[in-house]
Design an enzyme around this catalytic site. Sequence first.
Site, PDB file in Angstrom:
ATOM      1  N   PHE A   1      -8.708 -12.232   6.420  1.00 41.07           N
ATOM      2  CA  PHE A   1      -8.377 -11.127   5.515  1.00 41.07           C
ATOM      3  C   PHE A   1      -9.293 -11.116   4.332  1.00 41.07           C
ATOM      4  CE2 PHE A   1      -4.588  -7.886   5.493  1.00 41.07           C
ATOM      5  CZ  PHE A   1      -4.681  -7.794   6.851  1.00 41.07           C
TER       6      PHE A   1
ATOM      7  N   GLN B   1      -3.409  -0.492  -6.523  1.00 34.97           N
ATOM      8  CA  GLN B   1      -4.575  -0.887  -5.595  1.00 34.97           C
ATOM      9  C   GLN B   1      -4.945   0.113  -4.736  1.00 34.97           C
ATOM     10  OE1 GLN B   1      -3.773  -3.866  -2.099  1.00 34.97           O
ATOM     11  NE2 GLN B   1      -5.407  -4.961  -3.309  1.00 34.97           N
TER      12      GLN B   1
ATOM     13  N   HIS C   1      -6.891   0.959  -1.296  1.00 34.23           N
ATOM     14  CA  HIS C   1      -7.431   0.367  -0.160  1.00 34.23           C
ATOM     15  C   HIS C   1      -8.595   0.972   0.239  1.00 34.23           C
ATOM     16  CE1 HIS C   1      -7.583  -1.391   3.935  1.00 34.23           C
ATOM     17  NE2 HIS C   1      -6.393  -2.154   3.756  1.00 34.23           N
TER      18      HIS C   1
ATOM     19  N   LEU D   1      -3.360   4.458   6.948  1.00 37.98           N
ATOM     20  CA  LEU D   1      -4.216   3.202   6.720  1.00 37.98           C
ATOM     21  C   LEU D   1      -4.897   2.786   8.181  1.00 37.98           C
ATOM     22  CD1 LEU D   1      -4.668   0.597   4.740  1.00 37.98           C
ATOM     23  CD2 LEU D   1      -3.015  -0.354   6.101  1.00 37.98           C
TER      24      LEU D   1
ATOM     25  N   GLU E   1      -7.074  -3.483   7.076  1.00 36.81           N
ATOM     26  CA  GLU E   1      -8.050  -4.790   7.008  1.00 36.81           C
ATOM     27  C   GLU E   1      -8.207  -5.537   7.890  1.00 36.81           C
ATOM     28  OE1 GLU E   1      -7.853  -5.869   2.854  1.00 36.81           O
ATOM     29  OE2 GLU E   1      -8.323  -7.986   3.443  1.00 36.81           O
TER      30      GLU E   1
ATOM     31  N   ARG F   1     -10.313  -6.047  -2.114  1.00 34.82           N
ATOM     32  CA  ARG F   1     -10.148  -4.564  -1.820  1.00 34.82           C
ATOM     33  C   ARG F   1     -10.638  -3.898  -3.107  1.00 34.82           C
ATOM     34  NH1 ARG F   1      -4.243  -4.601   0.998  1.00 34.82           N
ATOM     35  NH2 ARG F   1      -4.830  -5.260   2.790  1.00 34.82           N
TER      36      ARG F   1
ATOM     37  N   HIS G   1      -2.600   2.263  -2.377  1.00 32.76           N
ATOM     38  CA  HIS G   1      -2.131   1.741  -1.335  1.00 32.76           C
ATOM     39  C   HIS G   1      -0.817   0.629  -1.795  1.00 32.76           C
ATOM     40  CE1 HIS G   1      -1.993  -0.456   2.429  1.00 32.76           C
ATOM     41  NE2 HIS G   1      -2.042  -1.847   1.753  1.00 32.76           N
TER      42      HIS G   1
ATOM     43  N   ARG H   1      -4.157  -7.458  -5.707  1.00 32.16           N
ATOM     44  CA  ARG H   1      -3.322  -8.296  -4.344  1.00 32.16           C
ATOM     45  C   ARG H   1      -4.458  -8.509  -3.312  1.00 32.16           C
ATOM     46  NH1 ARG H   1      -0.640  -6.900   0.529  1.00 32.16           N
ATOM     47  NH2 ARG H   1      -1.093  -4.713   0.225  1.00 32.16           N
TER      48      ARG H   1
HETATM   49  C1  LIG Z   1       0.154   1.214   5.594  1.00 36.97           C
HETATM   50  C2  LIG Z   1       0.458  -0.160   5.041  1.00 36.97           C
HETATM   51  C3  LIG Z   1       0.079  -1.176   5.492  1.00 36.97           C
HETATM   52  C4  LIG Z   1       0.504  -2.554   4.941  1.00 36.97           C
HETATM   53  N1  LIG Z   1       0.000  -3.552   5.661  1.00 36.97           N
HETATM   54  C5  LIG Z   1       0.034  -4.912   5.027  1.00 36.97           C
HETATM   55  C6  LIG Z   1      -0.356  -6.057   5.624  1.00 36.97           C
HETATM   56  O1  LIG Z   1      -0.785  -6.064   6.856  1.00 36.97           O
HETATM   57  N2  LIG Z   1       0.014  -6.897   4.965  1.00 36.97           N
HETATM   58  C7  LIG Z   1       0.573  -7.287   3.937  1.00 36.97           C
HETATM   59  O2  LIG Z   1       0.796  -8.219   3.265  1.00 36.97           O
HETATM   60  N3  LIG Z   1       0.876  -5.878   3.212  1.00 36.97           N
HETATM   61  C8  LIG Z   1       0.724  -4.831   3.696  1.00 36.97           C
HETATM   62  N4  LIG Z   1       1.364  -3.725   3.178  1.00 36.97           N
HETATM   63  C9  LIG Z   1       2.308  -3.844   1.881  1.00 36.97           C
HETATM   64  C10 LIG Z   1       3.454  -4.194   2.238  1.00 36.97           C
HETATM   65  O3  LIG Z   1       3.893  -3.828   3.866  1.00 36.97           O
HETATM   66  C11 LIG Z   1       4.610  -3.942   1.323  1.00 36.97           C
HETATM   67  O4  LIG Z   1       4.323  -3.981   0.132  1.00 36.97           O
HETATM   68  C12 LIG Z   1       5.895  -4.330   1.900  1.00 36.97           C
HETATM   69  O5  LIG Z   1       6.199  -4.037   3.144  1.00 36.97           O
HETATM   70  C13 LIG Z   1       6.984  -3.802   0.874  1.00 36.97           C
HETATM   71  O6  LIG Z   1       8.442  -4.363   1.386  1.00 36.97           O
HETATM   72  P1  LIG Z   1       9.583  -3.945   0.440  1.00 36.97           P
HETATM   73  O7  LIG Z   1      10.744  -4.645   1.225  1.00 36.97           O
HETATM   74  O8  LIG Z   1       9.343  -4.445  -0.978  1.00 36.97           O
HETATM   75  O9  LIG Z   1       9.755  -2.347   0.482  1.00 36.97           O
HETATM   76  P2  LIG Z   1       9.946  -1.441   1.756  1.00 36.97           P
HETATM   77  O10 LIG Z   1       9.688  -2.144   2.894  1.00 36.97           O
HETATM   78  O11 LIG Z   1       9.261  -0.397   1.243  1.00 36.97           O
HETATM   79  O12 LIG Z   1      11.574  -0.997   1.764  1.00 36.97           O
HETATM   80  C14 LIG Z   1      12.028  -0.376   0.337  1.00 36.97           C
HETATM   81  C15 LIG Z   1      13.426   0.006   0.765  1.00 36.97           C
HETATM   82  O13 LIG Z   1      14.263   0.537  -0.293  1.00 36.97           O
HETATM   83  C16 LIG Z   1      14.891   1.556   0.168  1.00 36.97           C
HETATM   84  N5  LIG Z   1      15.181   2.425  -1.110  1.00 36.97           N
HETATM   85  C17 LIG Z   1      14.066   3.032  -1.932  1.00 36.97           C
HETATM   86  N6  LIG Z   1      14.458   3.832  -2.700  1.00 36.97           N
HETATM   87  C18 LIG Z   1      16.016   3.722  -2.719  1.00 36.97           C
HETATM   88  C19 LIG Z   1      16.918   4.587  -3.152  1.00 36.97           C
HETATM   89  N7  LIG Z   1      16.932   5.209  -4.315  1.00 36.97           N
HETATM   90  N8  LIG Z   1      18.229   4.233  -2.839  1.00 36.97           N
HETATM   91  C20 LIG Z   1      18.305   3.800  -1.554  1.00 36.97           C
HETATM   92  N9  LIG Z   1      17.503   2.957  -0.960  1.00 36.97           N
HETATM   93  C21 LIG Z   1      16.225   2.893  -1.544  1.00 36.97           C
HETATM   94  C22 LIG Z   1      14.076   2.109   1.386  1.00 36.97           C
HETATM   95  O14 LIG Z   1      14.961   2.948   2.030  1.00 36.97           O
HETATM   96  C23 LIG Z   1      13.653   0.916   1.907  1.00 36.97           C
HETATM   97  O15 LIG Z   1      14.882   0.358   2.851  1.00 36.97           O
HETATM   98  C24 LIG Z   1       0.901  -2.355   3.691  1.00 36.97           C
HETATM   99  C25 LIG Z   1       1.377  -1.306   3.197  1.00 36.97           C
HETATM  100  C26 LIG Z   1       1.057  -0.167   3.838  1.00 36.97           C
HETATM  101  C27 LIG Z   1       1.586   1.093   3.106  1.00 36.97           C
END
Ligand SMILES: Cc1cc2nc3c(=O)[nH]c(=O)nc-3n(C[C@H](O)[C@H](O)[C@H](O)COP(=O)(O)OP(=O)(O)OC[C@H]3O[C@@H](n4cnc5c(N)ncnc54)[C@H](O)[C@@H]3O)c2cc1C
Length: 589
Positions: A117, A231, A233, A243, A246, A286, A354, A389
């Site tokens: 990566f 960030q 991307h 997306l 990467e 990135r 991103h 990041r």
């Molecule tokens: C397209 C894409 C590809 C990516 N690929 C990678 C990768 O290959 N490697 C990597 O390391 N990172 C990657 N990332 C970043 C990474 O995926 C995210 O940072 C990470 O998955 C976030 O996880 P999380 O559990 O913090 O939040 P999320 O998975 O976003 O979950 C948030 C949760 O909060 C809940 N929520 C939010 N607001 C409320 C509310 N008001 N009331 C109730 N529930 C709520 C939602 O319903 C959800 O369940 C990528 C990001 C994107 C956008």
Amino acid sequence: METIDSDIVIVGGGGAGLRAAIAAQEADPKLKVALVSKVVPMRSHTVAAEGGSAGVIRDDDSLDNHFDDTVSGGDWLCDQDVVRFFVERCTEEMVRLEHWGCPWSRKDDGSINVRFFGGMKVQRTWFAADKTGFHMLHTLFQTSLKYPGIQRFDEFFVAELLVEDGRVQGVLAIEIATGKFFLLRAKAVILATGGAGRVYSQNTNAGIVTGDGMGLAYRHGVALRDMEFVQYHPTALPGSGILITEGCRGEGAILTNKDGHRYLQDYGLGPLDPWPRPKAMELGPRDRLSQAFWHEERKGNTLTTRHGSAVNLDLRHLGAKKIHERLPLITEVAKTFAGIDPVHDPIPVRPAVHYTMGGIATNGRTETSLPGLYAAGECSSVGIHGANRLGSNSLSEIVVFGRVAGEAAAQYVRSAGATSAASLERQAQAAVTRLEALHQHERGERVAVLREALGECMEKNVGIYREESGLAEACSTLAELRARWRAGVKLDDRSRAFNTEWLSAIELGSMLEVAEAMAHSARERKESRGAHQRLDGYTERDDERFLVHTLAERRGDEAPAISHRPVVITTSAPRARSYGGAGTKAILT
Ligand SMILES: Cc1cc2nc3c(=O)[nH]c(=O)nc-3n(C[C@H](O)[C@H](O)[C@H](O)COP(=O)(O)OP(=O)(O)OC[C@H]3O[C@@H](n4cnc5c(N)ncnc54)[C@H](O)[C@@H]3O)c2cc1C
């Protein structure tokens, strides 16, 4: 209003929230955990992650390498004690996911495969083809099902935190299917609500990524930290922002401008050969790649597409077999959304917002300044990402710090006093009155109009490169948009069932506050570091004045108060951040 009692409320059913729930149950199976999510957990944004998750596994890699890549990738704005803790736990979490059923991609001999990566010395990104987030989330979700102590509230929207006696004691939620209010009381609350990419108009994030948790904490006096670091991307589809992982570049894809020239060599990321070389060219970080695009666009070297400028991401030389085996989702996405088969044609790409490097300020144990309130995952700023990041550190972060949050909250509730029933009820009732008023408002502007203005303002003024005049414009536009939102928005939908217009209006309140924290934090950082680059005389990194975190604290309707705090440096003194040929030399010293 129905009242439900639990020990811990977790807001968010993505990777961080699910990992926290499992950890709390493992720490004490008798605990009652309420897991609240505005979408069914498998639709959380973690599902969209493609490329992979970092963890040292190869013989030629080391924890020191992972530490060094993360700290230099973050332009020395990471808290190094927390990064050390993090890198020591990533691989353990990857193995744990494997034991819970995560189908990691493997080599022919059956051992775990890892890919390159950007910004990494050695391959260390664990992947499940290019559907890593889907498989990790599925693994966590199905594992969570075996714990009877986890009670799920799917499609419940958390609209308010309830704070009494100086500590958080629950949340107010709306059941989306009925519009009914629920008072969820608990001794501890973990926010795991994901990022805030939707405050920009061009982004790779799902519609639900609206910074709700950041807004909730901020409104209750918890600072948002390092919000200026957003960030971009470098490779998203123009127009839709979808997306293109990467992982493509990790497998060997190259970037060319309209003349077929591999332009990254002109921005300190070369030389071309030998190739592929870690931390060079397409395997650079990135922030640097997105900045290079910005310059190419201004020089007129980009392609023109229906949706604006782009460069080409070329995978053709990888061959159909490798593309189909390692990047099946990207093949499908490129065909469906760009009409391109990457086996035969390059994919037009451009930078899009991103990831939110900053977030709710926590210490390394995910504790916020509000007793009983924890934050983990992308909504938090635990200190590992600094100014930029490293790709694949975020999926590792959600499991490492999701677990920490679950364990820390489980420990906290053992000694926390009972919740204060009557005053919580009163507070919840006051919040219900406010939310009902929003639901019934008959005059005012459309949510969509304000949201569009917000996205454009951020894109124009708080983008890849910033300057004082644009940041000042952003600050005043955002203050005005907030005032317009406060004056009331007009909703057409007055129903209670699945009223997404009402929820969008609530989300918009948080988005505007989060955006304001971003713009003001950026304005006060008068230097260039990582993803925060200025054009107006502050073009260099300034360690003397700005080797500090930014804290944005809410001041009611006024602009946020901005202050700075020291960064924790343990073993890696700041040095020049070098990639390409110079980077290789830097690695050897
Ligand atoms: C397209 C894409 C590809 C990516 N690929 C990678 C990768 O290959 N490697 C990597 O390391 N990172 C990657 N990332 C970043 C990474 O995926 C995210 O940072 C990470 O998955 C976030 O996880 P999380 O559990 O913090 O939040 P999320 O998975 O976003 O979950 C948030 C949760 O909060 C809940 N929520 C939010 N607001 C409320 C509310 N008001 N009331 C109730 N529930 C709520 C939602 O319903 C959800 O369940 C990528 C990001 C994107 C956008």
